[in-house]
Design a protein around this motif. Structure first.
Motif, PDB file in Angstrom:
ATOM      1  N   LEU B  39       0.840  -1.201   0.000  1.00 27.74           N
ATOM      2  CA  LEU B  39       0.000   0.000   0.000  1.00 27.74           C
ATOM      3  C   LEU B  39       0.874   1.249   0.000  1.00 27.74           C
ATOM      4  O   LEU B  39       0.569   2.244  -0.662  1.00 27.74           O
ATOM      5  CB  LEU B  39      -0.930   0.010   1.221  1.00 27.74           C
ATOM      6  CG  LEU B  39      -2.069  -1.023   1.203  1.00 27.74           C
ATOM      7  CD1 LEU B  39      -2.889  -0.950   2.482  1.00 27.74           C
ATOM      8  CD2 LEU B  39      -2.990  -0.838   0.003  1.00 27.74           C
ATOM      9  N   PHE B  40       1.971   1.170   0.731  1.00 27.67           N
ATOM     10  CA  PHE B  40       2.875   2.318   0.782  1.00 27.67           C
ATOM     11  C   PHE B  40       3.504   2.560  -0.597  1.00 27.67           C
ATOM     12  O   PHE B  40       3.648   3.710  -1.039  1.00 27.67           O
ATOM     13  CB  PHE B  40       3.971   2.093   1.840  1.00 27.67           C
ATOM     14  CG  PHE B  40       4.785   3.336   2.076  1.00 27.67           C
ATOM     15  CD1 PHE B  40       4.292   4.358   2.887  1.00 27.67           C
ATOM     16  CD2 PHE B  40       6.020   3.501   1.451  1.00 27.67           C
ATOM     17  CE1 PHE B  40       5.032   5.512   3.069  1.00 27.67           C
ATOM     18  CE2 PHE B  40       6.759   4.653   1.632  1.00 27.67           C
ATOM     19  CZ  PHE B  40       6.267   5.670   2.456  1.00 27.67           C
ATOM     20  N   GLY B  41       3.857   1.456  -1.265  1.00 26.81           N
ATOM     21  CA  GLY B  41       4.407   1.554  -2.630  1.00 26.81           C
ATOM     22  C   GLY B  41       3.407   2.227  -3.567  1.00 26.81           C
ATOM     23  O   GLY B  41       3.768   3.106  -4.360  1.00 26.81           O
ATOM     24  N   LEU B  42       2.146   1.821  -3.452  1.00 25.97           N
ATOM     25  CA  LEU B  42       1.090   2.424  -4.265  1.00 25.97           C
ATOM     26  C   LEU B  42       0.968   3.913  -3.955  1.00 25.97           C
ATOM     27  O   LEU B  42       0.841   4.749  -4.844  1.00 25.97           O
ATOM     28  CB  LEU B  42      -0.257   1.758  -3.954  1.00 25.97           C
ATOM     29  CG  LEU B  42      -0.595   0.484  -4.728  1.00 25.97           C
ATOM     30  CD1 LEU B  42      -1.875  -0.133  -4.185  1.00 25.97           C
ATOM     31  CD2 LEU B  42      -0.780   0.793  -6.208  1.00 25.97           C
ATOM     32  N   HIS B  43       1.021   4.207  -2.666  1.00 25.12           N
ATOM     33  CA  HIS B  43       0.915   5.596  -2.233  1.00 25.12           C
ATOM     34  C   HIS B  43       2.038   6.439  -2.852  1.00 25.12           C
ATOM     35  O   HIS B  43       1.810   7.552  -3.343  1.00 25.12           O
ATOM     36  CB  HIS B  43       0.968   5.672  -0.702  1.00 25.12           C
ATOM     37  CG  HIS B  43       1.120   7.062  -0.177  1.00 25.12           C
ATOM     38  ND1 HIS B  43       0.094   7.976  -0.234  1.00 25.12           N
ATOM     39  CD2 HIS B  43       2.178   7.706   0.374  1.00 25.12           C
ATOM     40  CE1 HIS B  43       0.516   9.128   0.273  1.00 25.12           C
ATOM     41  NE2 HIS B  43       1.781   8.985   0.658  1.00 25.12           N
ATOM     42  N   TYR B  44       3.231   5.857  -2.846  1.00 24.08           N
ATOM     43  CA  TYR B  44       4.380   6.577  -3.394  1.00 24.08           C
ATOM     44  C   TYR B  44       4.174   6.868  -4.881  1.00 24.08           C
ATOM     45  O   TYR B  44       4.412   7.982  -5.358  1.00 24.08           O
ATOM     46  CB  TYR B  44       5.666   5.757  -3.164  1.00 24.08           C
ATOM     47  CG  TYR B  44       6.901   6.443  -3.688  1.00 24.08           C
ATOM     48  CD1 TYR B  44       7.432   7.547  -3.020  1.00 24.08           C
ATOM     49  CD2 TYR B  44       7.527   6.000  -4.854  1.00 24.08           C
ATOM     50  CE1 TYR B  44       8.560   8.197  -3.512  1.00 24.08           C
ATOM     51  CE2 TYR B  44       8.649   6.637  -5.339  1.00 24.08           C
ATOM     52  CZ  TYR B  44       9.163   7.739  -4.663  1.00 24.08           C
ATOM     53  OH  TYR B  44      10.258   8.374  -5.157  1.00 24.08           O
ATOM     54  N   GLY B  45       3.695   5.847  -5.603  1.00 24.14           N
ATOM     55  CA  GLY B  45       3.435   6.009  -7.034  1.00 24.14           C
ATOM     56  C   GLY B  45       2.379   7.087  -7.278  1.00 24.14           C
ATOM     57  O   GLY B  45       2.563   7.983  -8.123  1.00 24.14           O
ATOM     58  N   PHE B  46       1.285   7.034  -6.530  1.00 24.29           N
ATOM     59  CA  PHE B  46       0.212   8.035  -6.667  1.00 24.29           C
ATOM     60  C   PHE B  46       0.745   9.434  -6.330  1.00 24.29           C
ATOM     61  O   PHE B  46       0.426  10.415  -6.998  1.00 24.29           O
ATOM     62  CB  PHE B  46      -0.956   7.713  -5.722  1.00 24.29           C
ATOM     63  CG  PHE B  46      -1.816   6.554  -6.179  1.00 24.29           C
ATOM     64  CD1 PHE B  46      -2.192   6.425  -7.510  1.00 24.29           C
ATOM     65  CD2 PHE B  46      -2.272   5.602  -5.269  1.00 24.29           C
ATOM     66  CE1 PHE B  46      -2.996   5.370  -7.925  1.00 24.29           C
ATOM     67  CE2 PHE B  46      -3.069   4.552  -5.683  1.00 24.29           C
ATOM     68  CZ  PHE B  46      -3.424   4.427  -7.008  1.00 24.29           C
ATOM     69  N   PHE B  47       1.569   9.475  -5.286  1.00 23.57           N
ATOM     70  CA  PHE B  47       2.106  10.771  -4.849  1.00 23.57           C
ATOM     71  C   PHE B  47       2.953  11.402  -5.951  1.00 23.57           C
ATOM     72  O   PHE B  47       2.816  12.590  -6.260  1.00 23.57           O
ATOM     73  CB  PHE B  47       2.925  10.573  -3.556  1.00 23.57           C
ATOM     74  CG  PHE B  47       3.638  11.828  -3.119  1.00 23.57           C
ATOM     75  CD1 PHE B  47       2.928  12.893  -2.585  1.00 23.57           C
ATOM     76  CD2 PHE B  47       5.018  11.939  -3.263  1.00 23.57           C
ATOM     77  CE1 PHE B  47       3.578  14.054  -2.202  1.00 23.57           C
ATOM     78  CE2 PHE B  47       5.674  13.094  -2.882  1.00 23.57           C
ATOM     79  CZ  PHE B  47       4.958  14.155  -2.346  1.00 23.57           C
ATOM     80  N   ARG B  48       3.815  10.577  -6.551  1.00 21.88           N
ATOM     81  CA  ARG B  48       4.673  11.089  -7.636  1.00 21.88           C
ATOM     82  C   ARG B  48       3.828  11.622  -8.790  1.00 21.88           C
ATOM     83  O   ARG B  48       4.104  12.680  -9.350  1.00 21.88           O
ATOM     84  CB  ARG B  48       5.602   9.978  -8.154  1.00 21.88           C
ATOM     85  CG  ARG B  48       6.709   9.564  -7.172  1.00 21.88           C
ATOM     86  CD  ARG B  48       7.815  10.599  -7.077  1.00 21.88           C
ATOM     87  NE  ARG B  48       8.472  10.836  -8.353  1.00 21.88           N
ATOM     88  CZ  ARG B  48       9.541  10.183  -8.781  1.00 21.88           C
ATOM     89  NH1 ARG B  48      10.072   9.257  -8.034  1.00 21.88           N
ATOM     90  NH2 ARG B  48      10.086  10.476  -9.944  1.00 21.88           N
ATOM     91  N   LEU B  49       2.793  10.878  -9.115  1.00 17.16           N
ATOM     92  CA  LEU B  49       1.925  11.258 -10.234  1.00 17.16           C
ATOM     93  C   LEU B  49       1.181  12.563  -9.928  1.00 17.16           C
ATOM     94  O   LEU B  49       1.180  13.513 -10.737  1.00 17.16           O
ATOM     95  CB  LEU B  49       0.911  10.130 -10.497  1.00 17.16           C
ATOM     96  CG  LEU B  49      -0.127  10.386 -11.579  1.00 17.16           C
ATOM     97  CD1 LEU B  49       0.527  10.432 -12.951  1.00 17.16           C
ATOM     98  CD2 LEU B  49      -1.188   9.284 -11.578  1.00 17.16           C
ATOM     99  N   LEU B  50       0.584  12.618  -8.744  1.00 19.29           N
ATOM    100  CA  LEU B  50      -0.203  13.812  -8.389  1.00 19.29           C
ATOM    101  C   LEU B  50       0.702  15.032  -8.207  1.00 19.29           C
ATOM    102  O   LEU B  50       0.321  16.156  -8.532  1.00 19.29           O
ATOM    103  CB  LEU B  50      -1.019  13.552  -7.113  1.00 19.29           C
ATOM    104  CG  LEU B  50      -2.140  12.508  -7.254  1.00 19.29           C
ATOM    105  CD1 LEU B  50      -2.808  12.251  -5.908  1.00 19.29           C
ATOM    106  CD2 LEU B  50      -3.184  12.965  -8.264  1.00 19.29           C
TER     107      LEU B  50
END
Lengths: 252, 551
Positions: B39-50
Motif C-alpha cells: 500500500l505504501f508503494g502504491l501511495h508513493y506512485g500516486f504521490f509522484r503522479l499527483l
C-alpha cells in the motif's frame, strides 16, 4: 492388517488421541465407539493419511502410512463421516474417477459400475450431477466407490448415517460378506445396535484414550453391568458414565 | 434479529483471532507488514503522479480531480462486477443458509446479513487501494486529517451503492429465472453483455479526451476537464464531494455526502423491501439441481491419450469437466476474452510515432501484460487447490502424491495462461512492429512470467489452502491471495529490472551510443535465472510441504 502403535495426536495443549495401540485382523469387523469428541474421527483421519500423527505410527497391510502413504492408501477404502463429492460430476463419472485413481482396469469398469449403481438403486441417477443427490444417495455412491476397487481394508466413519432401512440392511450384509472374504473393517459408529450385531470386537474411546477393548462378553465382564443379557448400550453407558443425565432430565 | 446475526460475525472474528497461535500471530504480522508495504508503494506512485500533475500550470488541479473521477468510476465498475459474482454464492449458496432459513428469522434479516457480507467481500480490497490515493492527494495539497475523515464519511455509501447494483441484479435474476437451466443461460448472456459494454466503452477511445493533442483547441480540452465524468453515477458525486472538501466548500460537500447516503439508503432499502417478496423464491430455485441426464461411455479419455499416466490424466479430466460445467466460470472466460481484445486495442491506439518508441513499449508490455496475467492467476490458479473444497478427502485418501495433484493443477492453469501470454506478446509485437531482438526477448520473458505466475499460484494456493470457503472471492481476498498478488507484482517488477540491461544495450547499439557487452548480458541472464528459480522453487516447495501437513 491394521496396526496402530502408540498413536497420538495433540492440537496445541489438547490431546485428542493418546497412546492408542490396536490391531485389526483380516476378516475382522472392529467397532470403534465413544461419545462425541472422544477422538474417533481424529483416529480415522490419522489412519487414512488425512492427518499426521504427533506420535506413534499407523501400519496398513504392513505399510507405514507415514513412510509409504501411496501403498498404504491403495490397500484401503474410506467412507468419511460426511460424504462430500464433486457436485459437477455425475454418479457414473465419480465412480470412474475413483476407479482410475485406485488403478481399477478400464476393461470391465463399465460393467462393474453399472452393477454397483444397480445394487445401491442408483441406476436412474447415474447420469445426473451429484449436486442433485441427497445425503443418503451420496453416502451410497461413496460406498459404491470403495467397493469398486475392492480394498483389503475398509475404514468407515458413521457409514449408516442417511441410509434408508433397505439400504442400511444391504450395507450391513455387504460388510459381513466382505469380512468373510478376509477384508478388515474398522467402523466408527454411534449406532450401538449395529456395533452389537456386526462387530467381532469393540473398542470404546473416551477423552482420546481407549478405555476398553474386546468382544461383547469381554466388555460386559469389564464393565459394572456384569449381569448376563445386558446390552451394549448399558455396557457403553456404564463404561463412559452416562447415568448422570437422569437428574438433568428431571429439570427439563 | 439482525443484531444477533451481526454479533455472531463479530464473535467469529474475535474467536478466530483469540485462537491464533504464536506462529499464526507472527505469520499474519509478517503478511500484514508486506501488505502495508505494498500500500505504501502504491501511495508513493500516486504521490509522484499527483505531484507531477500539480506542477502543470493552470490545469494541474483540474487534471487531479479528473483523474480522481475516472479512478472512482473504475472503482465503481469493479465493485459492481465483483458484487455480481459474490452475491450469487453468498446470497443463495452459503453453507449457513440452511440453518438461517429454517430458524425463526425474517427473510429480510437473512437478506440484510448476507447482502452486507456480499457487499463487504466485493468491495473491501478495491476500497483499500483507494486509501493510498487519498493519502497522496492529502500530501500533495497539504490537507489535514479532517479531509481523511471527510473521505471516510463519504466512502461507505458509495461502496454500498455500487455493491447494491450487483446484488439487485442477482436477486432479480434468481427470482425471474428460478429454473437452473434458464438462470445459467441468462447469467452467461448477462456476462456477455457486460463484456460487450466494456468493449464498447473502451473502443469509444475515452483516452482521446485526456490527451490535449487529440483535441483541436485548448478550450475544448479545458471544457472536457471541467465536464462531469458520468454525472449520474455515484462516482461523480463522490469525486465532487472530495474536491469540495479539499477546497473547503463544506456546504457543497455536505450536500453531496448526504445525497450519497440518501441514495444508498433508498437503493439498498428498496432491495431489502424487495427481498421480503422475492428472496425466498430465488433461494428455493437455487436448491434445485439441474436435472439433465449425461451418459458416460467409459472410453479412453482425451487426457489419457496425451498423458498416458493414469492418475495425472484422470485428475486433469476431472478438473476440465467440473470447471466447464460450472456456469460461473463461463462468464469469467467471456470477460477475459473481452479483456484481451481491449488490451490489444489499447496497444494499437497508443500514439507512438518512432520505431524505437514502439520497441520500448513492446518491452514494457512485459510489465503490463505481466500484471494482467497475475490478475488471471489470482482468479484461476491461486484458488484451484482450495476449490477442491470439502471433496478434498477424495484426493487426500487416494493413493496419489500431493505433488501430482499440484502438478495437475499447474498443467490445467498453465495451458490457458501461457496461451494468453503468447497471444499478448505476439500480437503486441506485431501491432507495434517491434524489432526481432525485442520480439524474441519479450515473447520469452512473457512465457516465463506466465509460467512463474502459474507455479506461484499453485504454490501459494497450497501454502494457504482453505477447503471450507464457500465463495471464490473469499479465497482471492484472503491473506494468501494478497501475498500471492504482492509476490507476483514484485516478480514482474524484478523481471523488468533484470531484463532492462540487455534491452538498454540493444538500443544503445542501434543508436550507436554504446556497444553490446556480453558480460552485462551474462549477469542479466544469471539474475533472470536466479529470479525465476526463487519464484518457482520456493513457493512450490513450501506449498507442497504445507499441503502435506495440512490439518
Amino acid at each position: 492388517m491394521i496396526r496402530l502403535e502408540g498413536l497420538g495426536k495433540t492440537f496445541g495443549a489438547y490431546a485428542a488421541v493418546s497412546d492408542l495401540n490396536l490391531e485389526v485382523r483380516p476378516g475382522e469387523i472392529f467397532g470403534f465407539l465413544g461419545p462425541n469428541g472422544a477422538g474417533k474421527t481424529t483416529t480415522v483421519k490419522m489412519m487414512t493419511g488425512l492427518l499426521r500423527p504427533t506420535s506413534g505410527r499407523v501400519l496398513i497391510a504392513g505399510r507405514d502410512m507415514a513412510a509409504d502413504p501411496i501403498a498404504a492408501k491403495r490397500a484401503m477404502g474410506l467412507v468419511p463421516d460426511e460424504p462430500f463429492v464433486y457436485p459437477k460430476l455425475t454418479g457414473a463419472e465419480y465412480l470412474r474417477f475413483v476407479g482410475e485413481l485406485y488403478g481399477v482396469p478400464l476393461e470391465g469398469m463399465r460393467h462393474r459400475v453399472s452393477q454397483l449403481l444397480e445394487m445401491f438403486e442408483l441406476t436412474p441417477w447415474g447420469g445426473e450431477l451429484l449436486e442433485s443427490y441427497s445425503h443418503g444417495m451420496r453416502q451410497k455412491l461413496v460406498l459404491a466407490g470403495i467397493l469398486l476397487h475392492e480394498p483389503k481394508i475398509l475404514v468407515l466413519d458413521e457409514p449408516m448415517v442417511g441410509l434408508d432401512p433397505k439400504s442400511g440392511r444391504l450395507v450391513k450384509d455387504i460388510f459381513l460378506k466382505l469380512a468373510e472374504r478376509g477384508t478388515a473393517i474398522f467402523m466408527c459408529t454411534h449406532v450401538l445396535e449395529i456395533a452389537e450385531k456386526l462387530c467381532h470386537r469393540i473398542g470404546i474411546m473416551i477423552d482420546g484414550r481407549m478405555i476398553a477393548c474386546g468382544t461383547l462378553e469381554e466388555l460386559r465382564a469389564a464393565s459394572a453391568a456384569k449381569q448376563d443379557g445386558r446390552d451394549l448400550e448399558s455396557i457403553f453407558l456404564s463404561l463412559t458414565g452416562g447415568a448422570e443425565y437422569s437428574t438433568l432430565l428431571k429439570n427439563l | 434479529m439482525l443484531g444477533t446475526l451481526l454479533r455472531r460475525r463479530a464473535r467469529t472474528f474475535t474467536n478466530t483471532i483469540g485462537h491464533w497461535t504464536a506462529y499464526e500471530w507472527a505469520r499474519n504480522a509478517a503478511f500484514g507488514a508486506a501488505g502495508f508495504g505494498l500500500l505504501f508503494g502504491l501511495h508513493y506512485g500516486f504521490f509522484r503522479l499527483l505531484k507531477y500533475l500539480s506542477t502543470i500550470e493552470l490545469i494541474g488541479l483540474l487534471l487531479t480531480w479528473k483523474l480522481t473521477a475516472m479512478l472512482l468510476l473504475m472503482t465503481l465498475s469493479m465493485v459492481v462486477v465483483s458484487s455480481l459474482l459474490t452475491a450469487l454464492t453468498t446470497l443463495f449458496y452459503s453453507y449457513d443458509l440452511k440453518f438461517l432459513m429454517k430458524a425463526p428469522v425474517s427473510l429480510r434479516s437473512v437478506f440484510l446479513d448476507k447482502s452486507l457480507e456480499s457487499a463487504f467481500f466485493a468491495s473491501w480490497m478495491i476500497g483499500l487501494i483507494l486509501i493510498p490515493y487519498i493519502a497522496a492527494i492529502m500530501r500533495v495539497q497539504g490537507l489535514g486529517p479532517v479531509y481523511f475523515a471527510a473521505f471516510l464519511a463519504a466512502f461507505p455509501p458509495f461502496l454500498l451503492l455500487a455493491a447494491s447494483f450487483g446484488i439487485g441484479f442477482t436477486l432479480l435474476l434468481l427470482y425471474l429465472f428460478p429454473s437452473s437451466r434458464t438462470r445459467d443461460v441468462v447469467w452467461v448472456f448477462s456476462s456477455l453483455s457486460l463484456t460487450v459494454v466494456y468493449g464498447l466503452v473502451r473502443f469509444a477511445e475515452p483516452e482521446k479526451l485526456i490527451r490535449p493533442d487529440a483535441l483541436k483547441v485548448v478550450a475544448e480540452y479545458l471544457n472536457f476537464l471541467q465536464a462531469p465524468t458520468a454525472p449520474y453515477l455515484p462516482s461523480w458525486w463522490l469525486a465532487e464531494a472530495l474536491r469540495m472538501a479539499a477546497e473547503g466548500a463544506w456546504r457543497g460537500y455536505a450536500a453531496r455526502v448526504l445525497g450519497l447516503w440518501a441514495a444508498a439508503f433508498i437503493v439498498y432499502g428498496l432491495l431489502v423491501a424487495l427481498a421480503g417478496k422475492v428472496y425466498f423464491i430465488g433461494y428455493s430455485g437455487a436448491q434445485e439441481g439441474a436435472l439433465r441426464k449425461r451418459t458416460h461411455g467409459f472410453k479412453i479419455l482425451p487426457e489419457q491419450r496425451i498423458l498416458g499416466t493414469r492418475s495425472a490424466a484422470i485428475l486433469l479430466w476431472k478438473e476440465r469437466t467440473t470447471f466447464f460445467r460450472d456456469v460461473k466460470h463461463w462468464s469469467q472466460i467471456l470477460l477475459i476474452i473481452g479483456l484481451v481484445f481491449v488490451y490489444l486495442f489499447s496497444i494499437q491506439r497508443l500514439p507512438l510515432d518512432s520505431a524505437e518508441l514502439k520497441s520500448l513499449v513492446s518491452f514494457l508490455n512485459v510489465g503490463t501484460a505481466g500484471f494482467v496475467l497475475a490478475a488471471l492467476g489470482l482468479r484461476f490458479t491461486f484458488p484451484a487447490i482450495s476449490l477442491e473444497g470439502k471433496s478434498w478427502w477424495v484426493l487426500r485418501s487416494a493413493p496419489i502424491d500431493v505433488g501430482m495433484i499440484m502438478r495437475e493443477k499447474l498443467l490445467f492453469s498453465a495451458i490457458p495462461i501461457l496461451s494468453i501470454a503468447a497471444t499478448l506478446a505476439l500480437m503486441t509485437n506485431w501491432i507495434l512492429a517491434a524489432d526481432a531482438f525485442t520480439s524474441r526477448l519479450t515473447l520469452g520473458a512473457l512465457l516465463t512470467v506466465g509460467l512463474a505466475i502459474c507455479v506461484m499460484g499453485v504454490g501459494f494456493g497450497a501454502l494457504f489452502p482453505n477447503f471450507t470457503v464457500e465463495n471464490i472471492h473469499q479465497i482471492e481476498s484472503s491473506v494468501g491471495g494478497f501475498v500471492y498478488m504482492a509476490a507476483c507484482l514484485f516478480y514482474v517488477g524484478f523481471t523488468i529490472a533484470v531484463l532492462a540491461a540487455p534491452m538498454q544495450m540493444h538500443f544503445a547499439e542501434r543508436f550507436g551510443t554504446g556497444v553490446w557487452s556480453s558480460r552485462v548480458a551474462l549477469y542479466s541472464g544469471a539474475g533472470w535465472l536466479a529470479l525465476n528459480a526463487v519464484a518457482m522453487i520456493l513457493p512450490w516447495t513450501l506449498g507442497r510441504r504445507a499441503l502435506e501437513n495440512h490439518e
